[in-house]
Design a protein around this motif. Structure first.
Motif, PDB file in Angstrom:
ATOM      1  N   TYR A 241      36.388  33.938  42.091  1.00 42.18           N
ATOM      2  CA  TYR A 241      35.687  35.289  42.492  1.00 42.18           C
ATOM      3  C   TYR A 241      34.993  36.092  41.119  1.00 42.18           C
ATOM      4  N   GLU A 242      36.081  36.363  40.434  1.00 42.11           N
ATOM      5  CA  GLU A 242      35.576  37.309  39.217  1.00 42.11           C
ATOM      6  C   GLU A 242      34.664  36.813  38.181  1.00 42.11           C
TER       7      GLU A 242
ATOM      8  N   SER B 259      45.978  32.215  45.407  1.00 44.59           N
ATOM      9  CA  SER B 259      45.274  33.472  45.286  1.00 44.59           C
ATOM     10  C   SER B 259      44.680  33.555  43.944  1.00 44.59           C
TER      11      SER B 259
ATOM     12  N   GLY C 285      46.043  38.034  40.474  1.00 47.81           N
ATOM     13  CA  GLY C 285      45.823  37.454  41.844  1.00 47.81           C
ATOM     14  C   GLY C 285      47.142  36.562  42.455  1.00 47.81           C
TER      15      GLY C 285
ATOM     16  N   PHE D  46      41.005  34.414  43.254  1.00 42.94           N
ATOM     17  CA  PHE D  46      40.391  35.432  42.533  1.00 42.94           C
ATOM     18  C   PHE D  46      39.818  35.224  41.120  1.00 42.94           C
TER      19      PHE D  46
ATOM     20  N   TYR E 194      46.455  43.738  43.932  1.00 44.14           N
ATOM     21  CA  TYR E 194      45.336  42.843  43.073  1.00 44.14           C
ATOM     22  C   TYR E 194      44.746  43.966  42.129  1.00 44.14           C
TER      23      TYR E 194
END
Length: 278
Positions: free
Chosen positions: A262-263, A255, A190, A259, A166
């Motif tokens: 999350y970001e 995923s 991701g 991600f 990643y």
């Protein structure tokens, strides 16, 4: 599908598994064991990503005196291993309950591998709480953490092949001059990282699934090594790649979303901190 292919009986391939589950259990069969992972995924993901990012910050602080310094590849690898190790403590009981609920209505073989599989008349567990309580009462803490060794062997290297690709792909896709990657770069990087991680983790995922499914009715395997040896002796090397297509395909969207969330959450929190403390 992944669990049925890896630990079940009589499924030739992914399509055959889909048709068999639908024919025998209708659409509801595809959602068995979903409630426990669904209830715990927020905590699990928060812990994994939190441990990863905080370990990175700690390593940057120790090496460079600045927690916001761009981490080196070795720092990313070490933070990934720590995150994988910690994740096992939360993930093993959740996976065990999910797999037991998914496998309790599957055919099982009583003694001889050549005997016709027997289909259980009544399910052993009434739901996730009943499953967790029953395993705890009958097998203790060791039962709840059955397959923990295989899960460590899956997740510690697996998270290295999750966060490192990643980081690499995100940096590669992001145009020069940009301070941070855009959402499309995060989404793509991701997804690729998830497909790589889940694809390469499949052999130990097979062993983990078999160990955790074992015990619904019988105890065939004495441990991780015994499971590997028995599986290889009975079904050959190809058994360790069962479900690899399902793992890789589901790894991409799962995923990507993980991600991206999350970001974007990190960006939002940093923006709030900047506005609060100009």
């Amino acid at each position: 599908l992944q669990t049925r292919l890896q630990a079940g009986q009589g499924y030739g391939n992914t399509l055959n598994c889909v048709l068999t589950v639908y024919r025998n259990e209708s659409v509801a069969g595809f959602f068995k064991g979903m409630s426990f992972p669904l209830a715990s995924i927020a905590v699990y993901s928060s812990v994994v990503f939190g441990v990863f990012s905080n370990t990175q910050r700690l390593l940057s602080q120790l090496r460079h005196g600045d927690p916001s310094h761009t981490p080196a590849l070795t720092d990313v690898a070490l933070a990934s291993m720590v995150a994988g190790f910690v994740s096992v403590g939360i993930g093993t009981p959740v996976d065990l309950v999910k797999i037991r609920l998914q496998m309790q209505t599957q055919p099982y073989i009583e003694a001889n591998i050549k005997l016709k599989p027997t289909v259980p008349v009544f399910p052993v567990y009434r739901g996730p709480i009943h499953c967790f309580r029953t395993v705890l009462q009958k097998e203790g803490i060791a039962g709840i953490y059955r397959g923990v060794g295989a899960m460590l062997l899956r997740d510690v290297p697996g998270y290295c092949l999750y966060f490192i690709p990643y980081t690499f792909f995100c940096g590669w896709i992001t145009p020069d001059g940009c301070i941070s990657p855009n959402p499309s770069s995060i989404w793509l990087a991701g997804g690729v990282a998830g497909a790589i991680s889940w694809g390469t983790a499949t052999p130990m995922d097979v062993v983990k699934s078999r160990l955790q499914a074992d015990g619904v009715y019988l105890n065939k395997y004495k441990g991780t090594l015994d499971c590997i040896l028995q599986s290889y002796q009975n079904e050959g090397f190809k058994v360790f790649f069962r479900g690899i297509t399902v793992n890789a395909v589901r790894g991409f969207p799962m995923s990507s979303a993980m991600f991206l969330g999350y970001e974007l959450s990190l960006k939002a929190m940093k923006r709030d901190q900047t506005e609060t403390n100009p």
